[in-house]
Design a protein around this motif. Structure first.
Motif, PDB file in Angstrom:
ATOM      1  N   LYS A  50      46.129  58.952  41.616  1.00  0.00           N
ATOM      2  CA  LYS A  50      47.113  59.869  41.026  1.00  0.00           C
ATOM      3  C   LYS A  50      48.463  59.147  40.942  1.00  0.00           C
TER       4      LYS A  50
ATOM      5  N   TYR B 117      42.417  61.139  43.086  1.00  0.00           N
ATOM      6  CA  TYR B 117      41.652  62.299  42.632  1.00  0.00           C
ATOM      7  C   TYR B 117      40.173  62.008  42.833  1.00  0.00           C
TER       8      TYR B 117
ATOM      9  N   LYS C  29      44.496  65.144  35.294  1.00  0.00           N
ATOM     10  CA  LYS C  29      44.201  65.563  36.668  1.00  0.00           C
ATOM     11  C   LYS C  29      44.896  64.688  37.718  1.00  0.00           C
ATOM     12  N   CYS C  30      45.699  63.753  37.254  1.00  0.00           N
ATOM     13  CA  CYS C  30      46.307  62.809  38.188  1.00  0.00           C
ATOM     14  C   CYS C  30      47.821  62.885  38.188  1.00  0.00           C
ATOM     15  N   SER C  31      48.348  63.923  37.549  1.00  0.00           N
ATOM     16  CA  SER C  31      49.789  64.029  37.497  1.00  0.00           C
ATOM     17  C   SER C  31      50.257  64.953  38.631  1.00  0.00           C
ATOM     18  N   ASP C  32      50.903  64.377  39.641  1.00  0.00           N
ATOM     19  CA  ASP C  32      51.277  65.133  40.843  1.00  0.00           C
ATOM     20  C   ASP C  32      52.719  64.837  41.270  1.00  0.00           C
TER      21      ASP C  32
ATOM     22  N   THR D 159      45.870  69.818  40.820  1.00  0.00           N
ATOM     23  CA  THR D 159      46.095  69.114  39.550  1.00  0.00           C
ATOM     24  C   THR D 159      44.917  69.295  38.595  1.00  0.00           C
TER      25      THR D 159
END
Ligand code: PNW
Length: 453
Positions: free
Chosen positions: A440, A429, A376-379, A370
């Protein structure tokens, strides 16, 4: 579906992957300290010197677990913090650290599930005693385990002797990918033998005084017969016996699977009668670390084949099994396929073979990159994975399988062995520059699953 009230929902980590503080408070060096500092062994030259710095930040991490709503945390103890040279005096500062961690967990109502060995053998035992090639290491392990039972047993009621001994044996002594980096076709069987005996000795010690449960965490991927032919069904079954059975048959039945004795012959060490008795029935529960599924066939299928060495199950050359995948399967950053129905079948296979012994899913998860996404936390991939795999587990429970708990791997991004910090398995994250933690999306998905179960 509602799970039973005592069903355990947790997250898992391992000492070398999260703690850092590699030379603090009297800790000795481990084989992973040495291995990660050897040029060329780890992606980007990464090491676990600092990792997530959980050693100094565990209070924050426990807060995050409480927010997630887990009822258990599976972590490992670094042997070289407790007994720095593996066999001599215990180190009170190392014991202190785990006392503080355990107390912080219990204060939040989170049960500690403690792994005694997640691959970080004290370096002295490797250099002086040849590590797991030697029975002396099994005896040293039992003494270290006793120190842990004495120090923490009043509060820790769930113990796991070994994590994924398959990895220690095959990746550590067969392919050389993991510490101590040895390459051999014989040494994996000797390492496995001493690991199993170490388990037996530690359980014997625990049962003298301990009043909790003790088991082992073995890894296994599901093997689906490629066709319905007798040959392919036999190939799938044998490959499961070479993989999960190698480390589980001995602790349940007291000996290796017959197919292994037949195929491996004199390269497979034998247990004495006394050792068989020591091992038989030595697990109160079985741990399963499960990540993926492959098709198995007796003969090469010529289609989406997976190299036998990647196909983790026994020593590849001792099996007459070819592995392959389905081109439709989604794969994760590790190249591992997402096949939830394989998880359901795997749990059913364990239940049937080991007569309904309680099962804890001690690891299940996926790597998703990510780093180049907005926050950076979109999973979403992990959100789907957790939903599908926990659904598959619920179906398995519906099938009557005795599953008592589920631990997601992992609480947070951490040092992923030879892949360094490139592979991110976390629900949280971790920024490895600032060590900042940030939940996340999947953290919230898993939180909902737990709350609704
Ligand atoms: C497990 N393979 O490792 C470990 O228990 C964890 O420490 C690790 O972070 C996690 O799974 C994710 O990888 C494995 O080669 C390492 O098949 C390698 C393999 C399987 C599991």
């Amino acid at each position: 579906m509602k799970t039973r009230d005592d069903f355990v929902w947790g997250v898992a980590t391992a000492a070398y992957q999260v703690e850092g503080a590699w030379q603090e408070d009297g800790k000795g060096l481990s084989i992973w300290d040495a291995f990660s500092h050897t040029p060329g062994k780890i992606a980007n030259g990464d090491t676990g010197d600092v990792a997530c710095d959980q050693y100094h930040r565990f209070e924050e991490d426990v807060e995050l677990m409480a927010e997630l709503g887990v009822t258990a945390y599976r972590f490992s103890i670094a042997w070289s913090r407790i007994v720095p040279d593996g066999k001599g005096e215990a180190n009170p500062l190392g014991i202190d650290y785990y006392n503080r961690l355990i107390d912080a967990l219990l204060a939040k109502g989170i049960q500690p599930f403690v792994t005694l060995y997640h691959w970080d053998l004290p370096l002295t035992l490797q250099l002086e005693d040849d590590g797991w090639q030697s029975y002396a290491t099994a005896e040293a392990f039992a003494r270290y385990a006793q120190v842990c039972f004495d120090a923490f047993g009043d509060r820790v009621k769930h113990w796991i002797t070994f994590n994924e001994s398959w990895c220690t044996a095959v990746l550590g002594y067969g392919t050389g990918l993991f510490a101590p980096g040895r390459v051999s076709e014989d040494e994996p069987y000797v390492a496995a033998h001493n690991l199993l005996l170490a388990h037996g000795l530690a359980v014997e010690a625990y049962r003298r005084k301990g009043d909790g449960q003790i088991g082992i965490a073995n890894n296994c991927d599901w093997r689906e017969p490629l066709t319905d032919s007798d040959e392919d069904r036999a190939a799938a079954q044998e490959s499961l016996e070479f993989f999960y059975g190698w480390f589980t048959d001995p602790v349940v039945f007291g000996d290796y699977p017959a197919i292994m004795r037949e195929r491996v012959g004199s390269r497979l060490p034998e247990f004495t009668q006394a050792q068989k008795e020591l091992l038989k029935g030595s697990a109160d529960f079985l741990g399963l670390n499960h990540y993926t599924t492959h098709y198995a066939s007796r003969h090469p299928s010529g289609r989406n084949e997976i190299s036998a060495d990647e196909g983790n199950g026994g020593i590849a050359s001792d099996q007459v099994v070819s592995l392959s995948s389905d081109p439709e399967w989604v794969s994760t950053s590790m190249g591992w396929f997402v096949v939830p129905w394989g998880f359901r079948k795997m749990l059913g296979w364990i239940h049937d073979r080991y007569d309904g012994l309680p099962i804890y899913v001690t690891e299940n998860g996926c790597a998703v990159d990510t780093t180049d996404r907005e926050d950076k936390c979109s999973d979403p991939e992990r959100c789907a994975f957790v939903q599908q795999y926990t659904d598959a587990m619920q179906e398995s429970i519906g099938d009557g399988v005795n599953v008592r708990g589920y631990f997601h791997w992992s609480l947070m991004d951490n040092f992923e062995w030879t892949r360094g910090y490139n592979m991110r398995f976390g629900l949280i994250y971790c920024d490895f520059e600032t060590l900042e933690r940030k939940p996340k999306q999947a953290f919230y998905s898993y939180k909902e699953i737990i709350a609704g179960a």
